[in-house]
Scaffold this motif. Structure first.
Motif, PDB file in Angstrom:
ATOM      1  N   LEU A 136       0.844  -1.198   0.000  1.00 40.10           N
ATOM      2  CA  LEU A 136       0.000   0.000   0.000  1.00 40.10           C
ATOM      3  C   LEU A 136       0.878   1.248   0.000  1.00 40.10           C
ATOM      4  O   LEU A 136       0.573   2.233  -0.671  1.00 40.10           O
ATOM      5  CB  LEU A 136      -0.930   0.007   1.216  1.00 40.10           C
ATOM      6  N   GLY A 137       1.975   1.179   0.725  1.00 43.95           N
ATOM      7  CA  GLY A 137       2.907   2.306   0.807  1.00 43.95           C
ATOM      8  C   GLY A 137       3.491   2.674  -0.550  1.00 43.95           C
ATOM      9  O   GLY A 137       3.883   3.822  -0.779  1.00 43.95           O
ATOM     10  N   GLN A 138       3.537   1.711  -1.458  1.00 47.75           N
ATOM     11  CA  GLN A 138       4.075   1.968  -2.800  1.00 47.75           C
ATOM     12  C   GLN A 138       2.950   2.228  -3.805  1.00 47.75           C
ATOM     13  O   GLN A 138       3.193   2.299  -5.011  1.00 47.75           O
ATOM     14  CB  GLN A 138       4.923   0.784  -3.277  1.00 47.75           C
ATOM     15  N   GLY A 139       1.714   2.293  -3.315  1.00 52.44           N
ATOM     16  CA  GLY A 139       0.596   2.573  -4.226  1.00 52.44           C
ATOM     17  C   GLY A 139       0.117   1.355  -4.994  1.00 52.44           C
ATOM     18  O   GLY A 139      -0.558   1.484  -6.020  1.00 52.44           O
ATOM     19  N   LEU A 140       0.443   0.155  -4.502  1.00 53.72           N
ATOM     20  CA  LEU A 140      -0.098  -1.059  -5.123  1.00 53.72           C
ATOM     21  C   LEU A 140      -1.434  -1.404  -4.472  1.00 53.72           C
ATOM     22  O   LEU A 140      -1.657  -1.078  -3.307  1.00 53.72           O
ATOM     23  CB  LEU A 140       0.865  -2.235  -4.915  1.00 53.72           C
ATOM     24  N   LYS A 141      -2.296  -2.072  -5.224  1.00 59.53           N
ATOM     25  CA  LYS A 141      -3.530  -2.582  -4.632  1.00 59.53           C
ATOM     26  C   LYS A 141      -3.301  -4.039  -4.250  1.00 59.53           C
ATOM     27  O   LYS A 141      -2.570  -4.755  -4.935  1.00 59.53           O
ATOM     28  CB  LYS A 141      -4.678  -2.470  -5.623  1.00 59.53           C
ATOM     29  N   VAL A 142      -3.950  -4.438  -3.168  1.00 62.29           N
ATOM     30  CA  VAL A 142      -3.676  -5.750  -2.596  1.00 62.29           C
ATOM     31  C   VAL A 142      -4.862  -6.701  -2.775  1.00 62.29           C
ATOM     32  O   VAL A 142      -6.006  -6.306  -2.582  1.00 62.29           O
ATOM     33  CB  VAL A 142      -3.366  -5.583  -1.089  1.00 62.29           C
ATOM     34  N   VAL A 143      -4.562  -7.927  -3.153  1.00 66.62           N
ATOM     35  CA  VAL A 143      -5.571  -8.989  -3.128  1.00 66.62           C
ATOM     36  C   VAL A 143      -5.169  -9.913  -1.985  1.00 66.62           C
ATOM     37  O   VAL A 143      -4.215 -10.692  -2.097  1.00 66.62           O
ATOM     38  CB  VAL A 143      -5.598  -9.784  -4.458  1.00 66.62           C
ATOM     39  N   LEU A 144      -5.856  -9.783  -0.878  1.00 66.90           N
ATOM     40  CA  LEU A 144      -5.542 -10.593   0.307  1.00 66.90           C
ATOM     41  C   LEU A 144      -6.345 -11.894   0.268  1.00 66.90           C
ATOM     42  O   LEU A 144      -7.573 -11.860   0.233  1.00 66.90           O
ATOM     43  CB  LEU A 144      -5.909  -9.803   1.582  1.00 66.90           C
ATOM     44  N   CYS A 145      -5.627 -13.031   0.251  1.00 61.35           N
ATOM     45  CA  CYS A 145      -6.316 -14.326   0.181  1.00 61.35           C
ATOM     46  C   CYS A 145      -6.531 -14.902   1.576  1.00 61.35           C
ATOM     47  O   CYS A 145      -5.613 -14.926   2.394  1.00 61.35           O
ATOM     48  CB  CYS A 145      -5.504 -15.323  -0.629  1.00 61.35           C
TER      49      CYS A 145
END
Ligand code: PGA
Length: 247
Positions: free
Chosen positions: A115-124
């Motif tokens: 998130l700190g790098q501006g990526l979106k996360v898909v948490l499984c």
């Protein structure tokens, strides 16, 4: 409504395979109203990005390291992923939890890095067969979510998608019932409500993953509370994944 259709290619496909795949895939999904992303292996990301540039299909990575940089031989940082044009990163896939002993606290750090790098996360998240049979799955899911999201602010949730992947369904052809998936979507939303708010619980995006193919994609992506699909095996064939992406 727009659905999120993500293809986790796992450790499959060489550079040449990816080239052929993307050339076949793009024209087939050019009219899709959904948010479609492919998740090739690290070494194919940069090349895939170049091939995807003129399309709306997004690029994702299957993993990321929990530290920003340094002496971590063999690992890849969130900043590196961002720099090659990655939009999404899968974190906490059950294969990583099981085979690479990834724990919730490492997953939490990976999420923060991303998130700190501006990526979106898909948490499984997801339960084993035993946890489902022994009715422990609710507890397992709640714990996976609360520990993975520890310390995150509500406004960061807009960059997190939760993928419910029952471990017993991954790559097995065994599917939960629609009712069971709807129930888990309720468990996840309730957990988000407890930890954050009613609004956060309504807004959080939830995907279903496990044995999805072009035949069952419509049914599973239409389950109340489900916003899309995380597809493994069936994402490896361009024509098949295109059908799913067009649901
Ligand atoms: P599968 O895998 O579609 O091959 O069951 C799903 C996943 O692991 O994300």
């Amino acid at each position: 409504m727009k659905k999120y259709i993500f293809g986790n290619m796992k450790m499959n496909m060489t550079l040449k395979d990816i080239e052929i795949y993307i050339e076949k895939f793009l024209p087939l999904v050019s009219a899709s109203r959904n948010e479609v992303a492919i998740f090739p292996s690290f070494v194919n990301l940069m090349f895939a990005k170049q091939k995807l540039t003129a399309s709306k299909v997004l690029l994702g990575a299957q993993n990321v390291y929990s530290e920003p940089y340094g002496a971590y031989t063999g690992e890849v940082s969130a900043e590196m992923l961002k720099a090659v044009g990655v939009s999404y990163v899968i974190i906490g896939h059950s294969e990583r939890r099981k085979l690479f002993l990834e724990k919730n606290d490492a997953i939490n750090t990976k999420i923060k890095q991303s998130l700190g790098q501006g990526l979106k996360v898909v948490l499984c998240v997801g339960e084993t067969k035993y946890e489902r049979q022994s009715k422990k799955f609710k507890q397992v899911l709640e714990r996976e979510i609360s520990e993975a999201l520890r310390g995150l602010y509500e406004n960061e949730l807009k960059n997190i998608i939760i993928a419910y992947e029952p471990i017993w369904s991954i790559g097995t052809g065994k599917l939960p019932t629609q009712k069971e998936v709807e129930q888990v979507s309720g468990i996840i939303r309730n957990e988000i409500k407890q930890e954050y708010s009613e609004t956060a619980s309504k807004n959080i995006k939830i995907l279903y993953g496990g044995s999805i193919n072009s035949q069952n994609a419509k049914t599973f992506s239409s389950i109340p509370g489900i916003n899309g699909l995380l597809v493994g095996g069936a994402s490896l064939v361009a024509e098949e994944f295109a059908k799913i992406a067009n649901v």
